[in-house]
Each structure stands twice: as C-alpha cells, then as structure tokens.
Write a protein that holds these residues in place. Structure first.
Motif, short mmCIF file in Angstrom:
data_model
loop_
_atom_site.label_atom_id
_atom_site.label_comp_id
_atom_site.label_asym_id
_atom_site.label_seq_id
_atom_site.Cartn_x
_atom_site.Cartn_y
_atom_site.Cartn_z
N VAL A 69 2.93 -11.62 50.78
CA VAL A 69 3.31 -13.02 50.95
C VAL A 69 2.41 -13.60 52.03
N MET A 70 1.74 -14.70 51.70
CA MET A 70 0.91 -15.36 52.71
C MET A 70 1.03 -16.86 52.54
N GLY A 71 0.66 -17.56 53.58
CA GLY A 71 0.71 -19.01 53.54
C GLY A 71 -0.52 -19.62 52.91
N ARG A 72 -0.45 -20.92 52.71
CA ARG A 72 -1.52 -21.68 52.08
C ARG A 72 -2.84 -21.56 52.85
N VAL A 116 1.90 -16.97 47.36
CA VAL A 116 1.44 -17.94 48.36
C VAL A 116 2.61 -18.86 48.67
N LEU A 117 3.07 -18.83 49.90
CA LEU A 117 4.19 -19.66 50.32
C LEU A 117 3.67 -21.06 50.63
N SER A 118 3.99 -22.02 49.76
CA SER A 118 3.48 -23.38 49.94
C SER A 118 4.32 -24.38 49.16
N ARG A 119 4.54 -25.53 49.77
CA ARG A 119 5.20 -26.63 49.07
C ARG A 119 4.20 -27.62 48.51
N THR A 120 2.92 -27.42 48.82
CA THR A 120 1.90 -28.38 48.36
C THR A 120 0.97 -27.84 47.29
N GLU A 138 -2.46 -12.28 39.32
CA GLU A 138 -1.83 -11.60 40.45
C GLU A 138 -1.26 -12.55 41.49
N VAL A 139 -1.65 -13.83 41.46
CA VAL A 139 -1.27 -14.78 42.51
C VAL A 139 -0.34 -15.85 41.95
N THR A 140 0.78 -16.04 42.65
CA THR A 140 1.76 -17.06 42.29
C THR A 140 2.07 -17.90 43.52
N VAL A 141 2.31 -19.19 43.32
CA VAL A 141 2.71 -20.06 44.42
C VAL A 141 4.23 -20.13 44.43
N HIS A 142 4.82 -19.98 45.62
CA HIS A 142 6.28 -20.04 45.79
C HIS A 142 6.60 -21.10 46.84
N PRO A 143 7.56 -22.00 46.58
CA PRO A 143 7.84 -23.07 47.53
C PRO A 143 8.65 -22.67 48.77
N GLY A 144 9.22 -21.44 48.76
CA GLY A 144 10.02 -21.03 49.90
C GLY A 144 11.40 -21.63 49.84
N PRO A 145 12.10 -21.63 50.96
CA PRO A 145 11.75 -21.10 52.27
C PRO A 145 11.81 -19.57 52.28
#
Length: 188
Positions: A55-58, A79-83, A96-103
C-alpha cells in the motif's frame, strides 16, 4: 493475521524525499542518482518475501511508477488516493496496481477480510495515516548517511505517544544503519 509493516529509508535528518519528492540521494533509487552499494540489499528481499500486498500513496507511486525493473513484480499494489483513477496507472502495471480511496481503516478491514497476511505500507503521508489509525505493527527504518537539510519527513503529528520495542540494529559496510521496531502492546 494481517500485519502492517514499514520498510523505509531516511536521511540522517529524518527526510524520506527532497521537497520536490526526488529520491536521487537514496542509493539505487534513481538511475541518475547514487548507485546502490554492491552486494547490499539491506534485507529488502527477505522483507518482501513476507509481503503479500503493498500500500502506498499517490506521491510515492508517482516517484516509483517508472522504475525498471519494477521492484514490486508479482505482488498486488494498492495506491491510496482520492484523486487518482485506474486510468492514471500505466498500462504495463494495471494487472498489479489498483487505486483505493481509503481511508486506511477501511482498506485495513478489507485486507483482513480477504485474509491478507503481510502488508508493506510505503510513503510518508500513507505511513503517517496508518500510524494515526494505529495500524502499523513493525517499522524497519534505514538511515542513509546524508543530511538533506530539508525535505519530506517520515513522521508527522500524532494524537499521542506511540511506543516501540527495539528489535535490533544492523550496520552495513556502505554506512547505512538499519533499526527494526515492533509496536509495543498497549499497557506495557
């Protein structure tokens, strides 16, 4: 049991990146930067052997997305991101990479429900968010013998003290020094 772990390098003055996010001071992190010390992986391969999900940030994803070879091959990366959206992920990495809005608490609950074991949390703001949520169980911090003077700090504000038990220190011939910590159980 899901364990959230950090494996990260800092400058001697506690920065994980330059103010503009560049990692050119980090050995082996940038093609035009400081070369990696020969024969030293600093335990990264062993750490990754116990990692199922990253898990990493934008911002961190933006700094590493063009690394070749891809250091996270064969592992799921969130990838932890809301944008960001999936369209922001390079085509070659979309499997392999997915964007997740969190939190972080929601993401952690999802990973636990999926039975994920080791989770590698990377990136300054992401590490800070997971620390504030009380989710990080292990810290491995490697200090690089350089003073940057300014940059992006590893740690930020917390609601209270967070205590850790020191598990060991390892010094490398290149001058890098690595400390391992486990989160101290409550009440100790």
């Amino acid at each position: 049991m899901t364990t959230f772990r950090v494996f990260i390098a800092t400058s001697l003055d506690g920065f994980i990146a330059r103010p503009d996010g560049r990692l050119d001071w980090l050995p082996g992190a940038a093609p035009d930067g400081v070369p990696a010390p020969a024969g030293e992986d600093h335990g990264f391969e062993a750490f990754m052997a116990g990692t199922e999900v990253i898990v990493m940030g934008r911002a961190t994803f933006g700094a590493v997305r063009d690394f070749r070879p891809w250091p996270y091959a064969g592992r799921r990366l969130l990838v932890l991101s809301r944008t960001l959206t999936g369209a922001d992920v390079p085509e070659a990495l979309r499997a392999e990479v997915t964007v997740h809005p969190g939190p972080p608490e929601v993401l952690a609950a999802e990973l636990r429900a999926q039975g994920v074991g080791g989770v590698y949390v990377d990136g300054g703001q992401t590490v800070q968010a997971f620390l504030r949520a009380g989710l990080i169980g292990e810290l491995i911090v490697t200090r690089v013998p350089v003073l940057l003077g300014q940059g992006k700090p590893l740690f930020g504000a917390l609601a209270g003290d967070v205590w850790w038990d020191h598990q060991g220190t390892r010094a490398f011939p290149s001058g890098l020094v690595q400390d391992r910590y486990r989160r101290r159980p409550a009440g100790r």
